[in-house]
Design a protein around this motif. Structure first.
Motif, PDB file in Angstrom:
ATOM      1  N   THR A 100       5.404 -14.696  -9.144  1.00  0.00           N
ATOM      2  CA  THR A 100       5.140 -13.275  -9.385  1.00  0.00           C
ATOM      3  C   THR A 100       4.554 -12.632  -8.133  1.00  0.00           C
ATOM      4  OG1 THR A 100       4.777 -13.656 -11.726  1.00  0.00           O
ATOM      5  CG2 THR A 100       3.828 -11.641 -10.821  1.00  0.00           C
ATOM      6  N   TYR A 101       3.595 -13.324  -7.506  1.00  0.00           N
ATOM      7  CA  TYR A 101       3.008 -12.760  -6.290  1.00  0.00           C
ATOM      8  C   TYR A 101       4.071 -12.612  -5.193  1.00  0.00           C
ATOM      9  CZ  TYR A 101       0.077 -11.595  -2.427  1.00  0.00           C
ATOM     10  OH  TYR A 101      -0.459 -10.913  -1.362  1.00  0.00           O
ATOM     11  N   CYS A 102       4.959 -13.587  -5.072  1.00  0.00           N
ATOM     12  CA  CYS A 102       6.024 -13.490  -4.054  1.00  0.00           C
ATOM     13  C   CYS A 102       6.935 -12.292  -4.343  1.00  0.00           C
ATOM     14  CB  CYS A 102       6.821 -14.786  -3.977  1.00  0.00           C
ATOM     15  SG  CYS A 102       5.874 -16.154  -3.270  1.00  0.00           S
ATOM     16  N   ASP A 103       7.162 -11.980  -5.619  1.00  0.00           N
ATOM     17  CA  ASP A 103       7.930 -10.760  -5.960  1.00  0.00           C
ATOM     18  C   ASP A 103       7.190  -9.520  -5.452  1.00  0.00           C
ATOM     19  OD1 ASP A 103       9.715 -12.383  -7.262  1.00  0.00           O
ATOM     20  OD2 ASP A 103       9.157 -11.754  -9.293  1.00  0.00           O
ATOM     21  N   TRP A 104       5.890  -9.467  -5.716  1.00  0.00           N
ATOM     22  CA  TRP A 104       5.097  -8.329  -5.228  1.00  0.00           C
ATOM     23  C   TRP A 104       5.233  -8.226  -3.708  1.00  0.00           C
ATOM     24  CZ3 TRP A 104      -0.500  -8.297  -7.702  1.00  0.00           C
ATOM     25  CH2 TRP A 104      -0.385  -8.290  -9.100  1.00  0.00           C
ATOM     26  N   LEU A 271     -10.431  -7.579   4.136  1.00  0.00           N
ATOM     27  CA  LEU A 271     -10.831  -7.194   2.769  1.00  0.00           C
ATOM     28  C   LEU A 271     -11.865  -8.164   2.219  1.00  0.00           C
ATOM     29  CD1 LEU A 271      -7.223  -6.534   1.444  1.00  0.00           C
ATOM     30  CD2 LEU A 271      -8.937  -4.775   1.774  1.00  0.00           C
ATOM     31  N   ILE A 272     -11.683  -9.424   2.532  1.00  0.00           N
ATOM     32  CA  ILE A 272     -12.550 -10.463   1.971  1.00  0.00           C
ATOM     33  C   ILE A 272     -13.838 -10.561   2.788  1.00  0.00           C
ATOM     34  CG2 ILE A 272     -12.647 -12.908   1.340  1.00  0.00           C
ATOM     35  CD1 ILE A 272     -10.513 -10.995  -0.118  1.00  0.00           C
ATOM     36  N   ASN A 273     -13.709 -10.512   4.108  1.00  0.00           N
ATOM     37  CA  ASN A 273     -14.900 -10.637   4.957  1.00  0.00           C
ATOM     38  C   ASN A 273     -15.891  -9.509   4.682  1.00  0.00           C
ATOM     39  OD1 ASN A 273     -12.763 -11.619   7.750  1.00  0.00           O
ATOM     40  ND2 ASN A 273     -13.599 -12.878   6.122  1.00  0.00           N
ATOM     41  N   ILE A 274     -15.395  -8.301   4.512  1.00  0.00           N
ATOM     42  CA  ILE A 274     -16.303  -7.168   4.329  1.00  0.00           C
ATOM     43  C   ILE A 274     -16.950  -7.205   2.945  1.00  0.00           C
ATOM     44  CG2 ILE A 274     -14.614  -5.472   3.440  1.00  0.00           C
ATOM     45  CD1 ILE A 274     -17.365  -4.763   6.032  1.00  0.00           C
ATOM     46  N   ASP A 311      -8.199 -13.094  -7.739  1.00  0.00           N
ATOM     47  CA  ASP A 311      -8.543 -14.506  -7.934  1.00  0.00           C
ATOM     48  C   ASP A 311     -10.058 -14.641  -8.049  1.00  0.00           C
ATOM     49  OD1 ASP A 311      -9.597 -14.416  -5.346  1.00  0.00           O
ATOM     50  OD2 ASP A 311      -7.970 -15.578  -4.430  1.00  0.00           O
ATOM     51  N   PRO A 312     -10.608 -15.871  -8.049  1.00  0.00           N
ATOM     52  CA  PRO A 312     -12.060 -15.999  -8.256  1.00  0.00           C
ATOM     53  C   PRO A 312     -12.916 -15.295  -7.204  1.00  0.00           C
ATOM     54  CG  PRO A 312     -10.984 -18.108  -8.622  1.00  0.00           C
ATOM     55  CD  PRO A 312      -9.939 -17.179  -8.073  1.00  0.00           C
ATOM     56  N   TRP A 313     -12.331 -15.001  -6.038  1.00  0.00           N
ATOM     57  CA  TRP A 313     -13.115 -14.413  -4.950  1.00  0.00           C
ATOM     58  C   TRP A 313     -12.944 -12.905  -4.832  1.00  0.00           C
ATOM     59  CZ3 TRP A 313     -10.380 -18.976  -4.730  1.00  0.00           C
ATOM     60  CH2 TRP A 313     -11.146 -20.119  -4.573  1.00  0.00           C
ATOM     61  N   TYR A 314     -11.852 -12.378  -5.376  1.00  0.00           N
ATOM     62  CA  TYR A 314     -11.512 -10.977  -5.112  1.00  0.00           C
ATOM     63  C   TYR A 314     -10.653 -10.457  -6.255  1.00  0.00           C
ATOM     64  CZ  TYR A 314     -10.064  -6.976  -2.163  1.00  0.00           C
ATOM     65  OH  TYR A 314      -9.842  -5.730  -1.624  1.00  0.00           O
ATOM     66  N   ALA A 315     -11.139  -9.407  -6.917  1.00  0.00           N
ATOM     67  CA  ALA A 315     -10.466  -8.910  -8.126  1.00  0.00           C
ATOM     68  C   ALA A 315      -9.424  -7.836  -7.817  1.00  0.00           C
ATOM     69  CB  ALA A 315     -11.512  -8.333  -9.082  1.00  0.00           C
ATOM     70  N   LEU A 316      -9.246  -7.527  -6.518  1.00  0.00           N
ATOM     71  CA  LEU A 316      -8.375  -6.405  -6.141  1.00  0.00           C
ATOM     72  C   LEU A 316      -7.169  -6.913  -5.343  1.00  0.00           C
ATOM     73  CD1 LEU A 316     -11.347  -4.116  -5.076  1.00  0.00           C
ATOM     74  CD2 LEU A 316     -10.046  -3.957  -7.198  1.00  0.00           C
ATOM     75  N   GLY A 317      -6.451  -5.982  -4.720  1.00  0.00           N
ATOM     76  CA  GLY A 317      -5.343  -6.358  -3.845  1.00  0.00           C
ATOM     77  C   GLY A 317      -3.994  -6.257  -4.531  1.00  0.00           C
ATOM     78  N   ASP A 320      -0.286  -5.718  -0.212  1.00  0.00           N
ATOM     79  CA  ASP A 320       0.000  -4.619   0.718  1.00  0.00           C
ATOM     80  C   ASP A 320      -0.687  -4.888   2.061  1.00  0.00           C
ATOM     81  OD1 ASP A 320       0.391  -2.329   2.108  1.00  0.00           O
ATOM     82  OD2 ASP A 320      -0.373  -0.972   0.549  1.00  0.00           O
ATOM     83  N   MET A 321       0.089  -5.353   3.042  1.00  0.00           N
ATOM     84  CA  MET A 321      -0.500  -5.689   4.336  1.00  0.00           C
ATOM     85  C   MET A 321      -0.934  -4.441   5.108  1.00  0.00           C
ATOM     86  SD  MET A 321      -0.715  -8.888   4.148  1.00  0.00           S
ATOM     87  CE  MET A 321      -1.385  -9.256   5.776  1.00  0.00           C
ATOM     88  N   LEU A 322      -0.444  -3.255   4.705  1.00  0.00           N
ATOM     89  CA  LEU A 322      -0.944  -2.027   5.340  1.00  0.00           C
ATOM     90  C   LEU A 322      -2.368  -1.733   4.881  1.00  0.00           C
ATOM     91  CD1 LEU A 322       2.228   0.234   5.251  1.00  0.00           C
ATOM     92  CD2 LEU A 322       1.140  -0.765   7.270  1.00  0.00           C
ATOM     93  N   GLU A 323      -2.697  -2.114   3.654  1.00  0.00           N
ATOM     94  CA  GLU A 323      -4.081  -1.979   3.191  1.00  0.00           C
ATOM     95  C   GLU A 323      -4.989  -2.917   4.003  1.00  0.00           C
ATOM     96  OE1 GLU A 323      -4.879  -3.278  -0.828  1.00  0.00           O
ATOM     97  OE2 GLU A 323      -6.842  -2.337  -0.841  1.00  0.00           O
TER      98      GLU A 323
END
Ligand code: FE2
Length: 423
Positions: A100-104, A271-274, A311-317, A320-323
């Motif tokens: 599913t993620y690869c489709d996104w 996104l994760i570091n910040i 995932d367990p570390w980040y609920a967003l995303g 989108d590599m432009l984000e």
């Protein structure tokens, strides 16, 4: 296929690209159209090589809320939560979420991903699942897998053996997590050991390295040292490197040339570091992302990774590599024209160099892989998180999106004004 009237990331406009047998056969203005060849009119929009994510965790993605949400939102609770989830994982669910993620990803023009896969599990369920996914997505997405000992290759019982088994099974890259080993000395020893395994097997290395706010963490120095000692120059990546944010400036002035000399690649995950770094600070609170402009100025190849999505570390995303590029630009304060442009490179060409992708780029002879963005330049693409009008893989359109527009009905203005968002 003939692509007509594209703008390229280097600023050239009115460019046509002819595709033959899945590769670019000719690139230039006003190319003659061979009879019977389908034409894609780019209408002057930006055609870029596809996005590349140099750092991701496909085994954990889309598991947000399983078995519970990360209440504190911290890195350490995320690691603990992943430990709770691991025994409950099934191969079918892992495969389904990854596909599913690869489709996104494809819908967003992201056609190559380097994914870490946790090997600290005697069953190696996730390894088997992602090896299966790598084959299934191969026609439309390049998936490179890193054997990642999440719990520490020396700290976790059996991790060295399971890591070697994962490599025997065909995982592409050797991973590590030296800052999570029990001591700085054991961390350094893990770097040596893992680099030696990579050298023996002829593999690349990509370690989660110094992912902390500890200004005295020194594992990237050790990584550069063993890269040179073992002749692995150009094949080794330090991921995260967040400690570099907090290190003493004098020490960094010594470290940067060492990293450049070893031809290390650096991957920041903005996104994760910040969101995860600086969590022990009150105020002022550190940003925690590595020193991206300084690394680039020292001649180190720097890419940005997405790292986590839901995932367990980040609920967003949302793949989108432009984000990702936009966040990296802001956190690193890379606001000159050239720096904004290099943030686009960090999710395209620089990331492709990290993976060592063959045939990547908009050159004659390269794979006809590309994304058509509703923007006129790379900086505008970042600003607008531009719509992916078309995504091409080996010269075939594999995804299309509608342009971003709004129909306006404003009091006192002509009815139903068409408005292209942000332009
Ligand atoms: Fe990571």
């Amino acid at each position: 296929m003939l692509i007509r009237n594209a703008t390229l990331p280097d600023g050239r406009t009115g460019i046509d690209l002819l595709v033959h047998e899945g590769r670019f056969a000719a690139i230039g203005p006003a190319l003659p159209a061979p009879a019977g060849v389908p034409v894609l009119d780019a209408e002057g929009w930006l055609l870029s090589p596809p996005f590349v994510d140099a750092h991701f965790h496909l085994d954990a993605t889309l598991s947000h809320g399983l078995p519970r949400v990360n209440a504190s939102g911290t890195l350490l609770e995320g690691i603990a939560l992943w430990g709770e989830l691991k025994p409950q994982l099934t191969q079918d669910a892992l495969v389904e979420r990854a596909l599913t993620y690869c489709d996104w990803a494809v819908a967003r023009g992201l056609l190559a991903i380097r994914s870490h896969v946790d090997v600290c599990d005697d069953r190696l369920l996730a390894v088997e699942a992602l090896l299966q996914v790598r084959e299934r997505v191969r026609p439309y997405l390049d998936l490179q897998l890193v054997a990642f000992p999440q719990d520490g290759v020396l700290r976790a019982p059996n991790a060295l053996a399971t890591l070697q088994r994962a490599l025997d099974m065909g995982v592409d890259v050797v991973g590590g997590i030296p800052h999570f080993e029990r001591t700085m000395a054991e961390g350094a020893d893990s770097v040596r050991l893992l680099c030696e395994i990579a050298a023996q097997r002829g593999l690349r290395v990509d370690m989660h390295c110094d992912e902390s706010d500890d200004p005295l963490s020194r594992h990237v120095e050790t990584l550069a040292f063993h890269t040179q000692r073992l002749g692995l120059q150009g094949r080794v990546t330090g991921s995260h490197l967040t400690s570099m944010h907090s290190m003493d400036n004098y020490y960094v002035s010594k470290l940067l040339p060492l990293m450049a000399e070893a031809q290390l690649h650096a991957v920041a995950n903005p996104l994760i570091n910040i969101t995860l770094q600086g969590r022990h600070d009150s105020y002022p609170r550190r940003r925690g992302m590595t020193r991206v402009p300084e690394l680039l100025a020292a001649g180190v190849n720097v890419a940005f990774g997405h790292d986590c999505v839901m995932d367990p570390w980040y609920a967003l995303g949302s793949a989108d590599m432009l984000e990702v590029a936009a966040m990296g630009l802001h956190v690193a304060q890379m606001t000159s024209q050239a720096q904004m442009r290099s943030c686009f490179d960090a999710v395209t060409v620089n990331a492709a160099r990290v993976l060592g992708l063959e045939g990547y780029g908009l050159e004659v002879g390269c794979h006809a892989d590309a994304v058509l963005l509703q923007a006129r330049s790379p900086v505008e693409a970042i600003r607008l998180r531009a719509a992916r009008l078309a995504v091409l893989r080996r010269g075939q359109v594999v995804a299309r999106s509608a342009p971003a527009t709004a129909q306006m009905a404003l009091p006192g203005r002509p009815a139903a004004v068409d408005f292209t968002l942000g332009r």
